[in-house]
Design a protein around this motif. Structure first.
Motif, PDB file in Angstrom:
ATOM      1  N   VAL A 105       0.841  -1.194   0.000  1.00  8.94           N
ATOM      2  CA  VAL A 105       0.000   0.000   0.000  1.00  8.94           C
ATOM      3  C   VAL A 105       0.881   1.251   0.000  1.00  8.94           C
ATOM      4  CG1 VAL A 105      -1.788  -1.225   1.279  1.00  8.94           C
ATOM      5  CG2 VAL A 105      -0.238   0.278   2.509  1.00  8.94           C
ATOM      6  N   ASP A 106       0.311   2.364  -0.449  1.00 10.89           N
ATOM      7  CA  ASP A 106       1.062   3.613  -0.505  1.00 10.89           C
ATOM      8  C   ASP A 106       1.227   4.189   0.901  1.00 10.89           C
ATOM      9  OD1 ASP A 106      -1.497   5.782  -0.477  1.00 10.89           O
ATOM     10  OD2 ASP A 106      -1.891   3.769  -1.217  1.00 10.89           O
ATOM     11  N   ALA A 107       2.156   5.134   1.039  1.00  6.82           N
ATOM     12  CA  ALA A 107       2.486   5.687   2.352  1.00  6.82           C
ATOM     13  C   ALA A 107       1.266   6.329   3.008  1.00  6.82           C
ATOM     14  CB  ALA A 107       3.604   6.709   2.205  1.00  6.82           C
ATOM     15  N   LYS A 108       0.426   6.985   2.188  1.00  4.23           N
ATOM     16  CA  LYS A 108      -0.744   7.670   2.737  1.00  4.23           C
ATOM     17  C   LYS A 108      -1.713   6.663   3.353  1.00  4.23           C
ATOM     18  CE  LYS A 108      -3.620  10.757   0.509  1.00  4.23           C
ATOM     19  NZ  LYS A 108      -3.914  11.400  -0.800  1.00  4.23           N
ATOM     20  N   THR A 109      -1.924   5.569   2.620  1.00  5.07           N
ATOM     21  CA  THR A 109      -2.825   4.541   3.132  1.00  5.07           C
ATOM     22  C   THR A 109      -2.258   3.917   4.401  1.00  5.07           C
ATOM     23  OG1 THR A 109      -3.606   4.049   0.913  1.00  5.07           O
ATOM     24  CG2 THR A 109      -3.951   2.364   2.571  1.00  5.07           C
ATOM     25  N   GLU A 110      -0.944   3.705   4.424  1.00 12.11           N
ATOM     26  CA  GLU A 110      -0.328   3.098   5.603  1.00 12.11           C
ATOM     27  C   GLU A 110      -0.598   3.970   6.833  1.00 12.11           C
ATOM     28  OE1 GLU A 110       3.334   1.214   5.007  1.00 12.11           O
ATOM     29  OE2 GLU A 110       3.993   1.374   7.090  1.00 12.11           O
ATOM     30  N   LYS A 111      -0.424   5.283   6.667  1.00 13.31           N
ATOM     31  CA  LYS A 111      -0.699   6.226   7.766  1.00 13.31           C
ATOM     32  C   LYS A 111      -2.163   6.123   8.184  1.00 13.31           C
ATOM     33  CE  LYS A 111       2.630   8.298   9.412  1.00 13.31           C
ATOM     34  NZ  LYS A 111       3.716   7.845   8.566  1.00 13.31           N
ATOM     35  N   ALA A 112      -3.048   6.134   7.187  1.00 11.52           N
ATOM     36  CA  ALA A 112      -4.484   6.102   7.484  1.00 11.52           C
ATOM     37  C   ALA A 112      -4.835   4.830   8.249  1.00 11.52           C
ATOM     38  CB  ALA A 112      -5.287   6.184   6.188  1.00 11.52           C
ATOM     39  N   ILE A 113      -4.261   3.697   7.805  1.00 10.84           N
ATOM     40  CA  ILE A 113      -4.578   2.423   8.450  1.00 10.84           C
ATOM     41  C   ILE A 113      -4.079   2.416   9.890  1.00 10.84           C
ATOM     42  CG2 ILE A 113      -4.136  -0.053   8.442  1.00 10.84           C
ATOM     43  CD1 ILE A 113      -4.086   0.029   5.416  1.00 10.84           C
TER      44      ILE A 113
END
Lengths: 244, 369
Positions: free
Chosen positions: A169-177
């Motif tokens: 997953v992209d960095a943004k999604t990782e943060k969101a998760i």
């Protein structure tokens, strides 16, 4: 109240001749955010699957709140590996998230307005509200993972198992998760995550299980996640974590 | 009811019963299993026939259904040993069980109605000869009632367990965690496939059963991306195929089953070529559009990257830029035209320059990456 929310006792799993998990004993207290780490083939996914009764172990048992899995099913949420399903399946985002409510609905009955609202809430929470009607084959890897997370959220579980939610997953999604996982923990939920990125363990998790077929160590990250234990887990010499 | 109408209604019913189940079979990637089941059920029928000594006993259907489920079980057992892949396992189990059935028929039942040709191709023409008689009254062709009942069972099963079928097909692990046994769903579906195949094989033959179970669903899959629509489309396509195939067979005076199966294949071919989103023509068109689209972007990147550098002149010369980008001159012209039409580029003497618009677009598409 039960002191431990999950207890794994003497669990051994084998595929044919080779043991994949060897006599695992773990006691997990309520409200932790725990990573399961270990090299490829260490049995991380297998451990989760065996705890969820998806694989039948040769020996050992798992207790949730001191009771067997079947009686506690309602309180357990699961996010399988993204690659384990066919994303060409003819359905859309809302429909997949709604599947998380099926357990509460039971056999035969269909999801209604209440479930739909719940699903829409969860979709909003993972930042996918623009994609409610989107065909799932049109989603990026990160979006697929968010959909899976939303589906787990509507399960309204107390214990969540997630198999490599950060895979591809992209960095943004990782943060969101990770923000959502931390929020779950702050609401007293217990979250168990199969994780492969050692660099982020300290930042994301408060508990960790080091696994390599055998259980190497488990406990609080501060105490357990040491260079020495990691070396025992990965069998390599030299520092495994960058910058340490 | 005329015999022709009875035949037509029978194939329409068979097509609906098969096409509905087929949707789940292809989504579960079990097309080859259908092939196997529709043949191995013959062994179930033969064994049940030897026990009951009757070709009309309902136990034949039960025997066939058991054999169908057994086929699935045996195949999966072989696969689980990890000594072979699923398709190889099917390749072993299916001919093995089917051949035993053939040997038993030729050795012990040669003079009964069970003959091998009619198993494969069916004898739709004979449908009107086999009547259902209740209290001394002829109420129509028997296969009409048999298949009608099976169609009803299939539809009820899908309507009642739609949610469970969908979940277990899409994500068996979650189904299991949520308490919807995917094993139960799996074997229930396989049982129904077997019953449908045995009900249909006598009239339409196993080849047409396979054609109905796979053809209309894959055609529908080309046309829609919603499960409900796929189910409805699949059934409709099956019905239309049955009617058109029957009509052509009447005109050309050829085998009904053969004609229908051919039409099913041709229908898929049409969808394969012309389907609006997934057909090849749509794909080729999409690829062309994308190719130009990417080319415009990479041209803009190229200019953006060299803006204000020493080699800007060399890199942005419209007569030599195709060499840098390794493009064909004609392709460059097409890309330039497209970019100019959107006001991304201006030409100053022989040098290409980004417009502010073009610069913004280049930065924006870079950030998306």
């Amino acid at each position: 109240m039960q002191k431990y929310i999950i207890e794994v006792e003497d669990m051994t799993v084998a595929y044919e001749k080779k043991p994949v998990l060897w006599d695992i004993d773990i006691k997990i207290p309520k409200g932790v955010l725990m990573a399961i780490v270990g090299p490829n083939g260490a049995g991380k996914s297998t451990l989760i699957k065996a705890m969820l009764n998806l694989i039948i172990p040769i020996s050992g048992k798992v207790l949730f709140n001191g009771a067997c899995y079947e009686s506690q099913r309602r309180y357990i949420g699961y996010v399988p590996q993204r690659g384990s399903v066919d994303w060409d399946f003819p359905t859309d985002v809302l429909d997949v998230v709604l599947m998380g409510t099926y357990g509460q609905i039971g056999w035969i009955k269909r999801p209604g307005k209440k479930q739909k609202e719940k699903a829409l809430d969860a979709i909003k929470k993972v930042g996918m509200e623009e994609f409610v009607d989107r065909q799932i084959s049109q989603l990026s890897g990160g979006q697929q993972q968010r959909v899976f997370l939303a589906r787990a959220l509507v399960q309204d579980a107390d214990i969540y198992f997630m198999d490599e939610p950060f895979q591809g997953v992209d960095a943004k999604t990782e943060k969101a998760i990770i923000n959502i996982l931390k929020e779950l923990r702050s609401r007293g939920k217990t979250v168990i995550v199969v994780h492969h990125d050692l660099q982020t363990v300290k930042e994301y998790f408060d508990w960790v299980t080091l696994l390599n077929t055998k259980l190497i160590k488990y406990g609080k990250v501060d105490e357990v996640f040491t260079d020495e234990n990691l070396r025992m887990t990965y069998g390599t010499i030299g520092p495994i974590l960058k910058g340490e | 009811m005329t015999p022709q109408l009875e035949i037509l209604i029978t194939v329409v019913i068979v097509s609906s019963a098969c096409a509905a189940l087929g949707v789940f079979l292809i989504l579960r990637k079990m097309a080859m299993m259908t092939d196997a089941i529709s043949h191995t059920i013959l062994l179930g029928i033969v064994i049940a026939f030897f026990i009951t000594k009757s070709l009309t006993s309902p136990f034949l259907i039960i025997g066939a259904a058991c054999m169908g489920v057994f086929t699935v079980y045996l195949t999966e057992m072989l696969k689980r040993t990890r000594l072979m892949a699923e398709d190889s396992a099917i390749g072993i189990v299916f001919p093995f069980l089917f051949s035993i059935a053939i040997i038993l028929i030729t050795k012990y039942a040669g003079n009964t109605h069970l003959d091998v040709d009619s198993v494969l191709l069916g004898e739709l023409v004979f449908v009107p000869f086999d009547r259902l008689v209740v209290f001394g009254r002829d109420i129509g062709a028997k296969s009409l009632y048999v298949m009608g009942t099976i169609l009803l069972i299939n539809m009820l099963f899908i309507a009642v367990f739609y949610k469970e079928l969908k979940l277990a097909t899409f994500d068996a692990a979650l189904a299991s965690v949520l308490g919807f046994s995917p094993v139960f769903i799996h074997y229930a579906l396989m049982g129904l496939v077997s019953i449908t195949a045995v009900g249909a094989f006598e009239s339409v033959g196993s080849i047409l059963v396979i054609a109905f179970m796979i053809g209309p669903p894959v055609t529908a899959y080309m046309l829609t991306d919603q499960l409900k629509k796929m189910l409805i489309l699949s059934i409709l396509i099956g019905i239309v195929n049955a009617i058109v195939g029957y009509w052509i067979s009447a005109i050309l005076d050829v085998s009904i089953a053969g004609s229908i199966a051919t039409i099913i294949g041709i229908t898929y071919l049409f969808a394969f070529i012309f389907a609006p989103k997934r057909g090849i023509l749509a794909m080729i068109h999409l690829r062309r559009v994308q190719q130009i689209e990417y080319a415009v972007k990479s041209l803009l990147f190229h200019l953006y990257n060299h803006e204000g550098t020493d080699i800007e002149k060399e890199e942005s010369n419209r007569h030599s830029i195709y060499k840098h980008l390794h493009w064909d001159k004609r392709f460059l012209e097409r890309v330039l035209k497209k970019a100019a039409r959107r006001d991304y580029l201006s030409v100053n003497k022989e040098y290409l320059k980004l417009t502010p618009e073009g610069r913004k677009y280049a930065i924006k598409s870079y950030e998306v990456l």
